[in-house]
Design a protein around this motif. Structure first.
Motif, PDB file in Angstrom:
ATOM      1  N   ASN A 163      45.225  41.011  29.279  1.00 19.92           N
ATOM      2  CA  ASN A 163      45.157  40.124  30.393  1.00 19.92           C
ATOM      3  C   ASN A 163      44.042  39.461  30.793  1.00 19.92           C
ATOM      4  O   ASN A 163      43.093  39.915  30.818  1.00 19.92           O
ATOM      5  N   GLY A 164      43.981  37.831  30.407  1.00 17.69           N
ATOM      6  CA  GLY A 164      42.879  37.037  30.311  1.00 17.69           C
ATOM      7  C   GLY A 164      42.293  37.092  31.745  1.00 17.69           C
ATOM      8  O   GLY A 164      41.021  36.724  32.217  1.00 17.69           O
ATOM      9  N   MET A 165      43.177  37.414  33.013  1.00 14.94           N
ATOM     10  CA  MET A 165      42.657  37.262  34.384  1.00 14.94           C
ATOM     11  C   MET A 165      41.560  38.649  34.713  1.00 14.94           C
ATOM     12  O   MET A 165      40.805  38.576  35.492  1.00 14.94           O
ATOM     13  N   ILE A 166      41.412  39.528  33.837  1.00 12.46           N
ATOM     14  CA  ILE A 166      40.676  40.621  34.030  1.00 12.46           C
ATOM     15  C   ILE A 166      39.458  40.361  33.340  1.00 12.46           C
ATOM     16  O   ILE A 166      39.288  40.111  32.036  1.00 12.46           O
ATOM     17  N   ASP A 167      38.398  40.390  33.860  1.00 13.67           N
ATOM     18  CA  ASP A 167      36.994  40.172  33.243  1.00 13.67           C
ATOM     19  C   ASP A 167      35.883  41.280  33.643  1.00 13.67           C
ATOM     20  O   ASP A 167      35.296  40.865  35.050  1.00 13.67           O
ATOM     21  N   GLY A 202      45.297  37.241  25.818  1.00  7.22           N
ATOM     22  CA  GLY A 202      44.068  36.389  26.600  1.00  7.22           C
ATOM     23  C   GLY A 202      44.755  35.336  27.553  1.00  7.22           C
ATOM     24  O   GLY A 202      44.127  34.616  28.194  1.00  7.22           O
ATOM     25  N   LEU A 203      46.136  35.546  27.704  1.00 10.72           N
ATOM     26  CA  LEU A 203      46.854  34.603  28.891  1.00 10.72           C
ATOM     27  C   LEU A 203      46.321  35.390  30.142  1.00 10.72           C
ATOM     28  O   LEU A 203      46.134  36.555  30.269  1.00 10.72           O
ATOM     29  N   GLU A 204      46.544  34.672  31.280  1.00 11.41           N
ATOM     30  CA  GLU A 204      46.354  35.141  32.490  1.00 11.41           C
ATOM     31  C   GLU A 204      47.503  35.444  33.045  1.00 11.41           C
ATOM     32  O   GLU A 204      48.628  34.871  32.926  1.00 11.41           O
ATOM     33  N   TRP A 205      47.532  36.789  33.548  1.00 11.53           N
ATOM     34  CA  TRP A 205      48.824  37.509  33.958  1.00 11.53           C
ATOM     35  C   TRP A 205      48.516  38.049  35.474  1.00 11.53           C
ATOM     36  O   TRP A 205      47.486  38.688  35.658  1.00 11.53           O
ATOM     37  N   TYR A 206      49.584  37.863  36.293  1.00  8.77           N
ATOM     38  CA  TYR A 206      49.722  38.657  37.589  1.00  8.77           C
ATOM     39  C   TYR A 206      51.041  39.338  37.417  1.00  8.77           C
ATOM     40  O   TYR A 206      52.181  38.758  37.416  1.00  8.77           O
ATOM     41  N   GLY A 227      48.545  45.660  32.609  1.00 10.31           N
ATOM     42  CA  GLY A 227      48.519  44.600  33.591  1.00 10.31           C
ATOM     43  C   GLY A 227      47.297  44.420  34.280  1.00 10.31           C
ATOM     44  O   GLY A 227      46.470  43.559  34.684  1.00 10.31           O
ATOM     45  N   GLY A 228      46.629  45.647  35.088  1.00  6.60           N
ATOM     46  CA  GLY A 228      45.672  45.592  35.857  1.00  6.60           C
ATOM     47  C   GLY A 228      44.499  45.796  35.172  1.00  6.60           C
ATOM     48  O   GLY A 228      43.489  45.982  35.673  1.00  6.60           O
ATOM     49  N   GLY A 229      44.521  45.959  33.873  1.00  9.42           N
ATOM     50  CA  GLY A 229      43.315  45.921  33.074  1.00  9.42           C
ATOM     51  C   GLY A 229      42.617  47.017  33.276  1.00  9.42           C
ATOM     52  O   GLY A 229      41.304  47.549  33.192  1.00  9.42           O
ATOM     53  N   LEU A 230      43.422  48.387  33.242  1.00  2.00           N
ATOM     54  CA  LEU A 230      43.107  49.731  33.168  1.00  2.00           C
ATOM     55  C   LEU A 230      42.328  50.389  32.099  1.00  2.00           C
ATOM     56  O   LEU A 230      42.042  51.507  32.462  1.00  2.00           O
ATOM     57  N   VAL A 266      60.599  43.627  37.188  1.00  2.00           N
ATOM     58  CA  VAL A 266      59.056  43.118  37.002  1.00  2.00           C
ATOM     59  C   VAL A 266      59.036  41.604  37.044  1.00  2.00           C
ATOM     60  O   VAL A 266      60.017  40.910  36.421  1.00  2.00           O
ATOM     61  N   ILE A 267      58.155  41.176  37.904  1.00  2.00           N
ATOM     62  CA  ILE A 267      57.900  39.639  38.075  1.00  2.00           C
ATOM     63  C   ILE A 267      56.394  39.408  37.472  1.00  2.00           C
ATOM     64  O   ILE A 267      55.475  39.992  37.799  1.00  2.00           O
ATOM     65  N   VAL A 268      56.280  38.528  36.455  1.00  2.54           N
ATOM     66  CA  VAL A 268      55.024  38.329  36.025  1.00  2.54           C
ATOM     67  C   VAL A 268      54.723  36.499  36.017  1.00  2.54           C
ATOM     68  O   VAL A 268      55.414  35.644  35.586  1.00  2.54           O
ATOM     69  N   GLY A 269      53.608  36.466  36.706  1.00  3.22           N
ATOM     70  CA  GLY A 269      53.009  34.958  36.505  1.00  3.22           C
ATOM     71  C   GLY A 269      52.235  34.926  35.540  1.00  3.22           C
ATOM     72  O   GLY A 269      50.989  35.707  35.393  1.00  3.22           O
ATOM     73  N   VAL A 270      52.328  33.845  34.395  1.00  6.03           N
ATOM     74  CA  VAL A 270      51.742  34.002  33.313  1.00  6.03           C
ATOM     75  C   VAL A 270      51.169  32.376  32.916  1.00  6.03           C
ATOM     76  O   VAL A 270      52.139  31.525  33.212  1.00  6.03           O
ATOM     77  N   ASP A 271      50.146  32.195  32.592  1.00  5.88           N
ATOM     78  CA  ASP A 271      49.717  30.962  32.092  1.00  5.88           C
ATOM     79  C   ASP A 271      48.399  30.995  31.327  1.00  5.88           C
ATOM     80  O   ASP A 271      47.375  31.877  31.524  1.00  5.88           O
ATOM     81  N   PRO A 272      48.200  30.202  30.308  1.00  5.39           N
ATOM     82  CA  PRO A 272      46.896  30.262  29.662  1.00  5.39           C
ATOM     83  C   PRO A 272      45.757  29.668  30.537  1.00  5.39           C
ATOM     84  O   PRO A 272      44.542  29.868  30.384  1.00  5.39           O
ATOM     85  N   ASN A 273      46.098  28.915  31.497  1.00  9.98           N
ATOM     86  CA  ASN A 273      44.779  28.056  32.273  1.00  9.98           C
ATOM     87  C   ASN A 273      44.265  29.026  33.540  1.00  9.98           C
ATOM     88  O   ASN A 273      45.302  28.924  34.452  1.00  9.98           O
ATOM     89  N   PRO A 274      43.077  29.255  33.559  1.00  6.42           N
ATOM     90  CA  PRO A 274      42.504  30.051  34.776  1.00  6.42           C
ATOM     91  C   PRO A 274      42.833  29.172  36.281  1.00  6.42           C
ATOM     92  O   PRO A 274      42.870  29.744  37.195  1.00  6.42           O
TER      93      PRO A 274
END
Length: 460
Positions: free
Chosen positions: A39-43, A318-322, A81-84, A382-390
């Motif tokens: 998940n690219g949203m996790i940094d 590497g995509l952004e996931w919520y 998903g949560g980058g655990l 499950v519902i996922v919002g996904v996109d490559p662009n932050p």
């Protein structure tokens, strides 16, 4: 209070000497690549990443983390998903070097390393005409998916992944090594089947595999305007269909090739089918689906590993996931209307909603036989919002949250832990339901100081 790993100490140097794998500190050239997860949203920026190559490395790492009061995250495939599988400042025990797949052809059992990905397992055992129930994306780690339950294409036929788990080798919080199965540490064996990474680090799994060489599968699509009608039909059909036929229903957008151009960037109600039965009986069974005139269908015979990789290229790391999730007992009118509303507003081409049946074999295990509590639910949603662009982070997150809020009042309460982000203790309790108190007792016994807390945490 967790300590930050301090580079200046000789402690790190002496620890590094005990490790056969690699110890990666923030100054290491490979550090930034090694800290990335699916998940690219996790940094997150850990103080130290230990790339373990054997059980000895895992034991040394657990002991080092405990003795130095470090926050510990355990990473298998990094798909969570949560980058655990990663943390800030602490120690990441990376199992990606613990890879091996060994088939025992006398009884179709398979030993798998704690760092394997499902695609590696599928590839190795397909040569023997075997399959193990797992998820729907082959880049998922075996460890995380299994310990959370394991819902996917074969759930109706052979149950969840945990229903096919026979044994696990584990390093516990005190650094000891145990093998757990129905006869040894059977209480721990109960807890790890759904209880996540709360109880130790699994270095090896032993699964029961099943003779599956090819399946008949693929997607059927209808315009999103028909989602309420198709969902009402599907709810009846999938319950009465034989265990051999699985299909998960989705609201989705077709992003592009290999789908034909007339479908691109449009919203659809889709069902992705997987049939494991007698091929000669498939057409008669599937006639009811085709009678609903899907706008597109691409259903055919394929090797089992092919259905597991259908979505890999669409959803690279590497995509952004919520993520948001819930269990559902039925798909009533209010639910179907919400799917029409939010399925018609999907904000980006990779964002989607899935409902996976918890029917057939998965529903025939008792709700207290494993830690996985929702055997009576009909669907894991499950519902996922996904996109490559932050820059689209807010867009995908808001849509996902609003979709979830519209559905949640009609849900069964908890969610499948592998579909959850970091959502707090109440949500964890709700998702373990009647099994939560027993899991707390197991936590008190096997990890009384909560060393393993970067997970859907069961507090001791």
């Amino acid at each position: 209070m967790e300590m930050v790993v301090d580079m200046d100490t000789g402690i790190v140097a002496s620890f590094t000497e005990q490790i056969k794998g690699e110890v990666i500190m923030p100054s290491h050239e490979d550090y930034h690549r090694s800290r990335k997860v699916y998940n690219g949203m996790i940094d997150k920026s850990p103080g130290m990443i230990v790339k373990c190559v054997d059980v000895a490395d895992v034991i040394a790492s657990v002991n080092f983390g405990r003795e130095n009061n470090l926050l510990i995250a355990v990473r298998s495939g990094g798909h969570n998903g949560g980058g655990l599988g990663i943390c800030d400042d602490g120690l990441v025990i990376d199992l990606s070097g613990l890879k091996n797949v060994r088939v025992d052809t006398s009884n179709n059992t398979v030993r798998v390393g704690g760092g394997n990905l499902w695609g590696e397992v599928d590839h190795a055992i397909h040569a023997f005409g075997l399959a193990i129930p797992s998820g729907i994306i082959s880049t998922t780690g075996v460890g995380g998916l299994t310990l959370g339950g394991g819902v996917g294409h074969l759930s109706k036929k052979f149950g969840l992944t945990i229903d096919n788990l026979l044994e696990a080798d584990m390093v516990l919080a005190d650094g000891s090594f145990v093998t757990t199965n129905k006869d040894q540490h059977s209480d721990l064996f109960w807890a790890i089947r759904g209880g996540g990474g709360n109880f130790g680090v699994v270095t090896s799994f032993k699964f029961q595999a099943h003779p599956i060489k090819t399946v008949i599968g693929g997607p059927t699509l209808w315009p999103i305007e028909q989602v309420a009608e198709i969902m009402a039909w599907y709810d009846k059909f999938i319950r009465s269909a034989p265990d051999d036929l699985n299909g998960f229903i989705a609201t989705m957008v077709i992003p592009g090739p290999p789908f034909p151009e007339f479908l691109h960037n449009k919203q659809f109600c889709g069902i992705v089918w997987c049939y494991t039965g007698d091929p000669d009986k498939f057409d008669a069974l599937f006639k009811e689906v085709l009678d609903l005139n899907p706008i597109f269908q691409h259903v055919g015979e394929m090797p089992y590993p092919s259905i597991q990789t259908l979505f890999d290229n669409m959803l690279p790391p590497g995509l952004e996931w919520y993520w948001r999730a819930d269990f559902f007992n039925e798909l009533g009118q209010e639910i179907r209307e919400a799917h029409l509303e939010y399925g018609s507003k999907i904000p980006t081409v990779l964002s989607q909603m899935h409902l996976y049946p918890i029917l057939g074999a998965a529903s025939r295990v008792g709700p207290e036989d494993t830690a996985w509590a929702y055997r009576d639910a009909s669907y894991a949603g499950v519902i996922v919002g996904v996109d490559p662009n932050p820059e689209n982070r807010e867009l995908i997150t808001d849509w996902c949250k609003n979709y979830w809020k519209a559905l949640h009042p009609y849900s069964a309460g908890g969610a499948y832990s592998n579909f959850m982000m970091n959502e707090g203790q109440d949500r964890v309790k709700t998702s373990y339901r009647h099994n939560y108190d027993r899991l707390v007792k197991m936590k008190q016994k096997y990890d009384p100081t909560n060393l393993f807390k970067v997970n859907q945490n069961i507090k001791p």
